[in-house]
Design a protein around this motif. Structure first.
Motif, PDB file in Angstrom:
ATOM      1  N   SER A  71     -21.373  36.395 -52.138  1.00 31.96           N
ATOM      2  CA  SER A  71     -19.932  36.348 -51.895  1.00 31.96           C
ATOM      3  C   SER A  71     -19.654  36.286 -50.401  1.00 31.96           C
ATOM      4  N   ILE A  72     -20.410  37.056 -49.614  1.00 27.26           N
ATOM      5  CA  ILE A  72     -20.179  37.028 -48.159  1.00 27.26           C
ATOM      6  C   ILE A  72     -20.594  35.676 -47.597  1.00 27.26           C
ATOM      7  N   TYR A  73     -21.675  35.117 -48.142  1.00 30.22           N
ATOM      8  CA  TYR A  73     -22.089  33.784 -47.693  1.00 30.22           C
ATOM      9  C   TYR A  73     -20.982  32.758 -47.968  1.00 30.22           C
ATOM     10  N   THR A  74     -20.418  32.814 -49.179  1.00 27.45           N
ATOM     11  CA  THR A  74     -19.357  31.867 -49.541  1.00 27.45           C
ATOM     12  C   THR A  74     -18.157  32.018 -48.621  1.00 27.45           C
ATOM     13  N   PHE A  75     -17.811  33.269 -48.341  1.00 27.62           N
ATOM     14  CA  PHE A  75     -16.686  33.556 -47.441  1.00 27.62           C
ATOM     15  C   PHE A  75     -16.940  32.958 -46.062  1.00 27.62           C
ATOM     16  N   LEU A  76     -18.131  33.193 -45.519  1.00 30.33           N
ATOM     17  CA  LEU A  76     -18.435  32.690 -44.178  1.00 30.33           C
ATOM     18  C   LEU A  76     -18.480  31.168 -44.170  1.00 30.33           C
ATOM     19  N   GLU A  77     -18.931  30.590 -45.275  1.00 31.98           N
ATOM     20  CA  GLU A  77     -18.971  29.138 -45.348  1.00 31.98           C
ATOM     21  C   GLU A  77     -17.557  28.562 -45.302  1.00 31.98           C
ATOM     22  N   GLY A  78     -16.631  29.260 -45.973  1.00 35.91           N
ATOM     23  CA  GLY A  78     -15.236  28.839 -45.928  1.00 35.91           C
ATOM     24  C   GLY A  78     -14.692  28.879 -44.506  1.00 35.91           C
ATOM     25  N   LEU A  79     -15.004  29.955 -43.794  1.00 34.93           N
ATOM     26  CA  LEU A  79     -14.550  30.060 -42.405  1.00 34.93           C
ATOM     27  C   LEU A  79     -15.139  28.939 -41.557  1.00 34.93           C
ATOM     28  N   LEU A 167     -23.118  31.681 -32.407  1.00 34.66           N
ATOM     29  CA  LEU A 167     -24.242  30.756 -32.613  1.00 34.66           C
ATOM     30  C   LEU A 167     -23.762  29.314 -32.547  1.00 34.66           C
ATOM     31  N   TRP A 168     -22.675  29.032 -33.255  1.00 34.19           N
ATOM     32  CA  TRP A 168     -22.136  27.666 -33.282  1.00 34.19           C
ATOM     33  C   TRP A 168     -21.677  27.254 -31.895  1.00 34.19           C
ATOM     34  N   PHE A 169     -20.975  28.156 -31.231  1.00 33.24           N
ATOM     35  CA  PHE A 169     -20.403  27.778 -29.948  1.00 33.24           C
ATOM     36  C   PHE A 169     -21.493  27.538 -28.900  1.00 33.24           C
ATOM     37  N   ILE A 170     -22.510  28.388 -28.903  1.00 32.75           N
ATOM     38  CA  ILE A 170     -23.604  28.206 -27.941  1.00 32.75           C
ATOM     39  C   ILE A 170     -24.252  26.840 -28.154  1.00 32.75           C
ATOM     40  N   LEU A 171     -24.454  26.508 -29.425  1.00 33.01           N
ATOM     41  CA  LEU A 171     -25.087  25.222 -29.729  1.00 33.01           C
ATOM     42  C   LEU A 171     -24.197  24.058 -29.303  1.00 33.01           C
ATOM     43  N   ALA A 172     -22.883  24.197 -29.570  1.00 33.54           N
ATOM     44  CA  ALA A 172     -21.968  23.114 -29.197  1.00 33.54           C
ATOM     45  C   ALA A 172     -21.876  22.986 -27.681  1.00 33.54           C
ATOM     46  N   THR A 173     -22.020  24.115 -26.979  1.00 35.57           N
ATOM     47  CA  THR A 173     -21.947  24.078 -25.517  1.00 35.57           C
ATOM     48  C   THR A 173     -23.051  23.214 -24.920  1.00 35.57           C
ATOM     49  N   THR A 174     -24.205  23.206 -25.565  1.00 38.51           N
ATOM     50  CA  THR A 174     -25.311  22.432 -24.998  1.00 38.51           C
ATOM     51  C   THR A 174     -24.974  20.946 -24.925  1.00 38.51           C
ATOM     52  N   SER A 175     -23.870  20.529 -25.572  1.00 41.39           N
ATOM     53  CA  SER A 175     -23.516  19.106 -25.506  1.00 41.39           C
ATOM     54  C   SER A 175     -23.115  18.703 -24.097  1.00 41.39           C
ATOM     55  N   ASN A 183     -25.811  16.763 -34.323  1.00 45.07           N
ATOM     56  CA  ASN A 183     -26.703  17.026 -35.457  1.00 45.07           C
ATOM     57  C   ASN A 183     -27.373  18.380 -35.363  1.00 45.07           C
ATOM     58  N   ALA A 184     -27.448  18.916 -34.148  1.00 46.47           N
ATOM     59  CA  ALA A 184     -28.079  20.228 -34.002  1.00 46.47           C
ATOM     60  C   ALA A 184     -27.329  21.267 -34.810  1.00 46.47           C
ATOM     61  N   THR A 185     -26.014  21.099 -34.963  1.00 50.50           N
ATOM     62  CA  THR A 185     -25.295  22.064 -35.779  1.00 50.50           C
ATOM     63  C   THR A 185     -25.655  21.906 -37.253  1.00 50.50           C
ATOM     64  N   GLU A 186     -26.072  20.688 -37.651  1.00 51.98           N
ATOM     65  CA  GLU A 186     -26.554  20.520 -39.031  1.00 51.98           C
ATOM     66  C   GLU A 186     -27.837  21.313 -39.240  1.00 51.98           C
ATOM     67  N   VAL A 187     -28.673  21.336 -38.197  1.00 52.30           N
ATOM     68  CA  VAL A 187     -29.901  22.121 -38.284  1.00 52.30           C
ATOM     69  C   VAL A 187     -29.542  23.592 -38.462  1.00 52.30           C
ATOM     70  N   LEU A 188     -28.580  24.056 -37.647  1.00 53.76           N
ATOM     71  CA  LEU A 188     -28.149  25.448 -37.757  1.00 53.76           C
ATOM     72  C   LEU A 188     -27.630  25.727 -39.167  1.00 53.76           C
ATOM     73  N   ARG A 189     -26.814  24.799 -39.664  1.00 55.74           N
ATOM     74  CA  ARG A 189     -26.240  24.962 -40.997  1.00 55.74           C
ATOM     75  C   ARG A 189     -27.322  25.069 -42.057  1.00 55.74           C
ATOM     76  N   SER A 190     -28.334  24.208 -41.929  1.00 52.78           N
ATOM     77  CA  SER A 190     -29.379  24.209 -42.948  1.00 52.78           C
ATOM     78  C   SER A 190     -30.195  25.489 -42.880  1.00 52.78           C
TER      79      SER A 190
ATOM     80  N   SER B  36     -33.170  19.241 -40.301  1.00 51.32           N
ATOM     81  CA  SER B  36     -32.175  19.902 -41.139  1.00 51.32           C
ATOM     82  C   SER B  36     -32.504  19.793 -42.628  1.00 51.32           C
ATOM     83  N   GLY B  37     -33.591  19.137 -42.981  1.00 55.71           N
ATOM     84  CA  GLY B  37     -34.002  19.089 -44.384  1.00 55.71           C
ATOM     85  C   GLY B  37     -34.948  20.206 -44.763  1.00 55.71           C
ATOM     86  N   LEU B  38     -34.699  21.405 -44.229  1.00 57.26           N
ATOM     87  CA  LEU B  38     -35.653  22.497 -44.408  1.00 57.26           C
ATOM     88  C   LEU B  38     -35.536  23.225 -45.744  1.00 57.26           C
TER      89      LEU B  38
END
Lengths: 266, 266
Positions: A71-79, A167-175, A183-190, B36-38
């Motif tokens: 449930s917490i995972y689903t909630f965070l995914e929504g955010l 985590l997301w913001f640090i990764l996006a900052t590297t842009s 795509n690095a955020t896709e890695v984080l997501r996975s 990301s295909g992990l």
């Protein structure tokens, strides 16, 4: 102080109001999103039930407590769908097109603007389902849930939101350096998908990685344990500490990165 | 006749080399997509600690080989045609493609194949890292299995591509049809054997999933590669049958859709 807060809240209201109205143009998405949430939830429950077939358990957690994690995972995914994904994907585009200049010139904190500019309503079904599932699983919990553990649990949830955001913001900052980093955020997501299941279900080496290197444990497992009242105060402390550290890193890293911003085409 | 074959060869080879050159330029992004295909490896970590595996008669070695193979199969069956088709449709880029004496289908198909070729070194690298850190996951498939799995992977890719292509045709009716991709991913995720080997499914769910093309897209090629016991002729027959039916439907969908094309942006 009051005026600044009022100013920021007012700006946020208009940001989200405009974002919300422009997204509502695409009504097909509403149905797609609702079906997707139902489908994903059914699938996740199906996978959980497989782990619990033949009297087996997932890392020693009861089925009900695993539901809390889910449930917490689903909630965070929504955010993530509401805020992190739509906003942080734009940082990359701003850097690519050089439009970050305009944002830096605005009389508002640039990190705040970049992180909260857009509100996409498509995560709302996930957030609602996550909260409903959380209440359901807690109400069925074998142990008695005290007000104290609910209070602490909500604090843990806030700290997990902060960690996730950082985590997301640090990764996006590297842009700023590597322009095409989206795509690095896709890695984080996975990788974050690992948070769907209790952390103790993983082999010990991965558990260490998911606790200290990429704090997935603090995103879903620790808040769930706190809600059920099974966590030690050490982990509560550690979670808040991690939240503060990650947030500070994200702020300082953004300021540091801006020194290297050279704008496009100049 | 020979002239015609020669022309097909020339068009195909120049399409592929052009797309391959394009993909090479985006190799950093492709590397990130590959990482990301992990998911199969995360699921391997969970299942390897679960007692359920033993109770359905699988050894931990079989499960490891299965998920490592699934990781490879998934890498080479990635499909994103809906997203790029929607983009080309909205931006009006489809118009020049339609003027050329080559159905746009082949353009998208060849870009997918070129991307897979670019992926090979990254997948090789990731597998080597996995074998280095988790030595008991090491295995080399038999040559016969490897070749058969290669063919099965290619057929699985074709079937998956056709499914997505047919749904991409909805872009002619609704500009944001790519959102439907989210729905297509759900049965793929839960019925293909990506999150759990089919043996763990309850009998009811397994027989339902076998009626869909999904188990043949992932579970079948993975089992062939890992050398597990599997009905090879039945699997190939199912892949070919699905591929043929979907191909017929895709031609019909394309003809209906392209009539509605209004060259947005022109």
């Amino acid at each position: 102080m009051y005026r600044t807060i009022h100013y920021y809240l007012n700006t946020l209201y208009w940001f989200w109001y405009t974002g919300f109205s422009s997204e509502l143009e695409y009504r097909l998405n509403v149905y797609v999103e609702i079906f997707a949430v139902i489908g994903n939830l059914t699938g996740s429950l199906f996978v959980l039930s497989m782990f619990y077939s033949n009297g087996s358990t997932l890392g020693g957690w009861t089925f009900n407590n695993s539901l809390t994690v889910l449930s917490i995972y689903t909630f965070l995914e929504g955010l993530t769908t509401c805020f992190l994904h739509p906003n942080l994907s734009r940082i990359v585009r701003h850097v690519q097109h050089g439009t970050l200049d305009y944002i830096l010139l605005k009389p508002i904190q640039s990190q705040l603007w970049l992180s909260l500019r857009i509100f996409s309503p498509w995560g709302i079904p996930s957030i609602l389902v996550g909260i409903a599932l959380l209440i359901y699983s807690l109400s069925r919990s074998a142990s008695l849930i005290s007000y104290m553990s609910i209070f602490l649990g909500i604090i843990m949830l806030l700290s997990s939101i902060v960690i996730l955001y950082s985590l997301w913001f640090i990764l996006a900052t590297t842009s700023i350096w590597f322009v095409k980093v989206w795509n690095a955020t896709e890695v984080l997501r996975s990788l974050l998908v690992a948070g769907r299941y209790p952390i103790s279900a993983y082999p010990s080496m991965l558990r260490a990685v998911f606790t200290f290197l990429l704090p997935i444990a603090f995103l879903t497992s620790v808040p769930s344990e706190v809600f059920i009242g099974q966590s030690s105060s050490f982990y509560v402390f550690l979670s808040i500490l991690f939240g503060c550290i990650f947030l500070l890193i994200s702020i300082f890293f953004w300021r540091y990165a801006l020194r290297f911003y050279t704008s496009a085409s100049s | 006749m020979t002239k015609k074959i020669f022309r097909i060869y020339r068009v195909a080879s120049s399409l592929l080399t052009a797309q391959y050159a394009l993909m090479i330029e985006y190799r950093a992004e492709i590397a990130l997509w590959a990482i990301s295909g992990l998911l199969p490896l995360i699921m391997l970590a969970l299942w390897s600690k679960s007692d359920v595996i033993g109770s359905v008669g699988l050894t931990s070695q079989e499960i490891t080989h299965y998920f490592v193979s699934a990781f490879i199969v998934r890498q080479f069956t990635a499909v994103w045609v809906m997203v790029s088709f929607e983009e080309d449709n909205i931006e009006g880029k489809l118009s020049p493609f339609l003027l050329q004496p080559l159905p746009p289908f082949w353009r998208y198909a060849s870009s997918h194949v070129a991307e897979q070729l670019t992926r090979i070194p990254f997948v090789f690298f990731m597998i080597s890292i996995l074998f280095l850190f988790v030595p008991n996951s090491f295995f080399i498939p038999k040559l016969k299995d490897f070749i058969l799995a290669g063919i099965a992977i290619f057929l699985a890719f074709c079937v998956r591509f056709l499914i997505h292509w047919i749904f991409a045709m909805l872009c002619f009716w609704n500009e944001r049809a790519a959102a439907i991709e989210r729905l297509l991913l759900i049965p793929y995720l839960f019925l293909s054997g990506l999150v759990a080997p089919l043996e763990v499914f309850s009998d009811g769910v397994r027989s339902i999933s076998m009626l869909t093309p999904y188990p043949y897209l992932l579970s079948f090629p993975s089992k062939v590669m890992s050398g597990a016991e599997v009905n090879i002729i039945g699997g190939f027959a199912a892949l070919l049958a699905w591929g043929f039916c979907l191909f017929v439907v895709s031609i019909f969908a394309w003809r209906q859709g392209v009539k509605r094309y209004s060259a947005m942006g022109a």
